[in-house]
Design an enzyme around this catalytic site. Structure first.
Site, PDB file in Angstrom:
ATOM      1  N   GLU A 172      13.103  -4.090  -8.548  1.00 19.97           N
ATOM      2  CA  GLU A 172      11.740  -3.844  -7.802  1.00 19.97           C
ATOM      3  C   GLU A 172      10.652  -4.139  -8.816  1.00 19.97           C
ATOM      4  O   GLU A 172       9.417  -4.689  -8.345  1.00 19.97           O
ATOM      5  CB  GLU A 172      11.712  -2.826  -7.118  1.00 19.97           C
ATOM      6  CG  GLU A 172      12.474  -2.627  -5.886  1.00 19.97           C
ATOM      7  CD  GLU A 172      13.952  -2.577  -6.027  1.00 19.97           C
ATOM      8  OE1 GLU A 172      14.299  -2.292  -7.080  1.00 19.97           O
ATOM      9  OE2 GLU A 172      14.689  -2.584  -5.020  1.00 19.97           O
ATOM     10  N   HIS A 180      16.266   7.481   1.117  1.00 15.77           N
ATOM     11  CA  HIS A 180      15.768   6.672   1.831  1.00 15.77           C
ATOM     12  C   HIS A 180      14.568   7.258   2.830  1.00 15.77           C
ATOM     13  O   HIS A 180      14.569   6.528   4.169  1.00 15.77           O
ATOM     14  CB  HIS A 180      16.892   5.723   2.519  1.00 15.77           C
ATOM     15  CG  HIS A 180      17.539   4.818   1.642  1.00 15.77           C
ATOM     16  ND1 HIS A 180      18.012   4.982   0.602  1.00 15.77           N
ATOM     17  CD2 HIS A 180      17.357   3.517   1.738  1.00 15.77           C
ATOM     18  CE1 HIS A 180      18.611   3.854   0.009  1.00 15.77           C
ATOM     19  NE2 HIS A 180      18.064   2.693   0.770  1.00 15.77           N
TER      20      HIS A 180
END
Lengths: 325, 333
Positions: free
Chosen positions: A60, A129
């Site tokens: 990322e 998450h």
């Protein structure tokens, strides 16, 4: 005006902007061949090819930085972070490069990059998450933060964000990609600043953004049955927040509840309350209240998870308390 | 590289050395504030690589030890010094400082202060070049210690995967701030690390500008020809501490003395004298001319330049009057 799903609206904005400008690209994990985890880029790989619809490694910080670097030279990348939780790994590039480069170069360089990512809690995805990170992004000068609550906004904001010369973070929601809503047939650009009066009312203002707008609307329906006319304000722009819009509504209703999916500390609610204090304190008939998530890492157990998150019933209860019902 | 080139480079290198030494003095006089990372000892790296590249055409990005890279790309030294003096006439209008020199007109895309931050930015610029179809390359100068960041590995992987026109230069000065390379890094030869990503790499003497130039020429040609990224490691040494706040107490005097013998300035000077191209007097004359330029033009310009206006504090945070922030629905802009 046709109905489409949220993901279709995001996809349509990608497609139109990529068709218009060969320097608009999209990139992220599984955005190409797979078409995106939430289908937001489906079909684009076949149409625009691997040079412009880029399946990135799971890195990322690296690919976000790469997109930002490309934007220095006039490329307009739309970067998808598959889950906002992964944005932590890209924070250095978002904050230190994209948000600051215009300022620290004395206006010479800009990073017109769009970073879009689903935030929010879905179902039992666990603590790593389920982050709600809008509060983190909205504290950084040089970065715009918007959060579309429906397909029309999702389409129109992405269109505007691609063309805007600032870095824009678009906070989406895992649970909202299949939401249906009307989107104009013709090309439509949504503002990146301001707020929207989603429902008119005179007794109390419910401030929401993204998914919590829907909780506010549900609560307003419920309150209406009791004769309480709640106004619902959609704070689709989190940075900058719409000071004038917030003050106008509170000056009308004299009561405010801020509904946020995130934990209360240092959050959207805290910021809206500060604005209310600064801008219209003497208009208040009651102390503003936040309806927020509990301050815990999101648990896996479904019962615990639901208990950690706010819901429309809590909004209704808070409104009743505020109105002495 | 012919004798005239080398004479010109001797002047450039002398200028770089005196410029940085003058920064040191200005810092001690409190004319320069904040952090200040100086370049003496490493001059042949930036000058030699950019001699082989196309300054002002290729896109260059680096870390916080950035003054000389910017100047070699074409930045006006007066604007660089004025930036260090935090003035409105500075190349970043006094908003950047020593660590954030920018001159995009000359495609010097900035100095960045997070170690390893520029790796992916350089790859991204290369991606943009590739999309636009130009013959430019992106060049990223960073130190050896940056190669221990994740951004190094993530960027090299993508650069190789997509054959991006990016040249990574590792200026290996043996120290990451105050920690010696063998105490921080498992593989000391930095060029070897590039093979993990199938990126061709070479190691060269960073103190001999001719060696730098020849190694860089191969590297630049490789990247410009469309063969993908390349990594060049230059073995070098910084004479001062990491920054002005570094007492430099972690290096032994013998080591400093040894590297002092390999001063890039002395090496180049002696090569030119041995070739009969210049004499000692010429060297001193160039030195004097360089110092005169700094003292008579650059310093007065910087001292007399205006301060930024506090009324403009909030300028440059966001784009001014961007039409897409509040567009008409149909977007007629």
């Amino acid at each position: 005006m046709a109905e489409m799903m949220y993901w279709e609206a995001v996809r349509r904005a990608h497609d139109e902007e990529m068709a218009r400008d060969p320097l608009v690209i999209c990139m992220g994990e599984d955005v190409g061949v797979v078409g995106g985890t939430y289908k937001a880029t489906s079909g684009l790989y076949d149409k625009y090819g691997p040079e412009r619809v880029i399946d990135t490694p799971i890195a990322e910080g690296g690919y976000t930085g790469l997109g930002i670097g490309a934007s220095f030279l006039g490329v307009r990348p739309i970067i998808e972070l598959m889950s906002v939780n992964f944005a932590w790994l890209a924070m250095d590039q978002i904050f230190n490069s994209a948000a600051k480069v215009r300022y620290m170069s004395g206006g010479q360089l800009e990073a017109p990059v769009v970073i879009r990512s689903p935030g929010g809690c879905a179902h039992q995805l666990g603590a790593q998450h389920s982050a709600r990170m809008e509060k983190v992004f909205m504290g950084i000068a040089g970065l715009r933060v918007v959060t579309p609550s429906n397909p029309r906004q999702a389409y129109g904001m992405l269109k505007s964000a691609v063309r805007c010369n600032d870095p824009v973070f678009i906070n989406e929601h895992e649970l909202m990609y299949n939401m249906k809503g009307e989107v104009p047939d013709e090309e439509y650009f949504h503002p990146l600043e301001g707020s929207e009066v989603t429902r008119q009312g005179k007794d109390i203002t419910l401030f929401g953004y993204n998914i919590s707008v829907h909780w506010c609307l549900e609560a307003a329906d419920e309150l209406a049955k009791e004769g309480i006319e709640a106004e619902v304000i959609d704070l689709y722009s989190l940075s900058p927040l719409d000071r004038a819009g917030i003050a106008a509504s509170v000056s009308k209703t004299h009561r405010a509840i801020i509904v946020e999916e995130a934990e209360a500390p240092v959050g959207v609610g805290a910021e809206v309350m500060a604005i209310i204090n600064e801008a219209c304190f003497f208009e208040l008939d009651a102390a503003p209240v936040r309806v927020s998530a509990r301050n815990v890492p999101i648990p896996f157990n479904r019962t615990l998870e639901k208990a950690a998150l706010p819901n429309p019933a809590e909004v209704v209860a808070a409104a009743r308390r505020m109105l002495g019902r | 590289m012919n004798t005239d080139d080398k004479k010109r480079l001797l002047r450039e290198m002398l200028f770089a050395r005196r410029f940085e030494e003058r920064c040191y003095e200005a810092y001690m006089e409190r004319k320069i504030g904040g952090f200040l990372h100086l370049y003496p000892g490493q001059e042949a790296c930036a000058l030699g690589v950019m001699e082989a590249a196309r300054p002002g055409h290729d896109y260059v990005i680096t870390g916080y030890r950035d003054h000389i890279h910017a100047i070699k790309c074409g930045a006006d030294p007066k604007a660089v010094m004025a930036e260090l003096f935090a003035k409105e006439s500075g190349c970043s209008k006094g908003r950047g400082g020593s660590m954030h020199i920018f001159d995009t007109a000359h495609r010097f895309m900035g100095g960045y202060a997070l170690v390893g931050g520029p790796f992916p930015l350089a790859a991204g610029m290369a991606k943009a070049i590739q999309l636009k179809g130009g013959d430019e390359i992106a060049i990223c100068f960073l130190g050896d210690a940056a190669n221990n960041q994740g951004s190094y590995h993530e960027s090299l992987n993508m650069a190789a995967l997509w054959k991006l026109p990016v040249l990574y230069i590792t200026e290996n000065n043996l120290y990451g701030i105050g920690t010696r390379i063998d105490r921080s890094t498992a593989v000391k030869d930095q060029y070897k690390r590039a093979c993990s990503y199938g990126i061709p790499a070479e190691q060269a003497d960073g103190q001999d500008i001719e060696a730098v130039y020849h190694a860089a020429k191969v590297a630049v040609d490789h990247v410009r020809s469309g063969k993908g990224p390349y990594l060049l490691e230059l073995l070098t040494y910084r004479y001062r501490g990491h920054s002005m706040s570094d007492a430099n107490a972690y290096r032994c005097k013998d080591e400093e003395k040894e590297w002092g013998k390999r001063d890039p300035l002395i090496i180049l000077r002696d090569q030119l004298i041995a070739a009969g191209a210049i004499g000692e007097d010429d060297y001193h004359a160039i030195d004097k001319a360089v110092i005169d330029e700094i003292e008579q033009e650059i310093i007065p310009f910087s001292e007399n330049a205006p301060e930024p206006d506090v009324a403009e504090l909030e300028r440059y945070v966001l784009a001014e009057n961007d039409p897409w922030v509040r567009p008409a629905a149909g977007g007629q802009q």
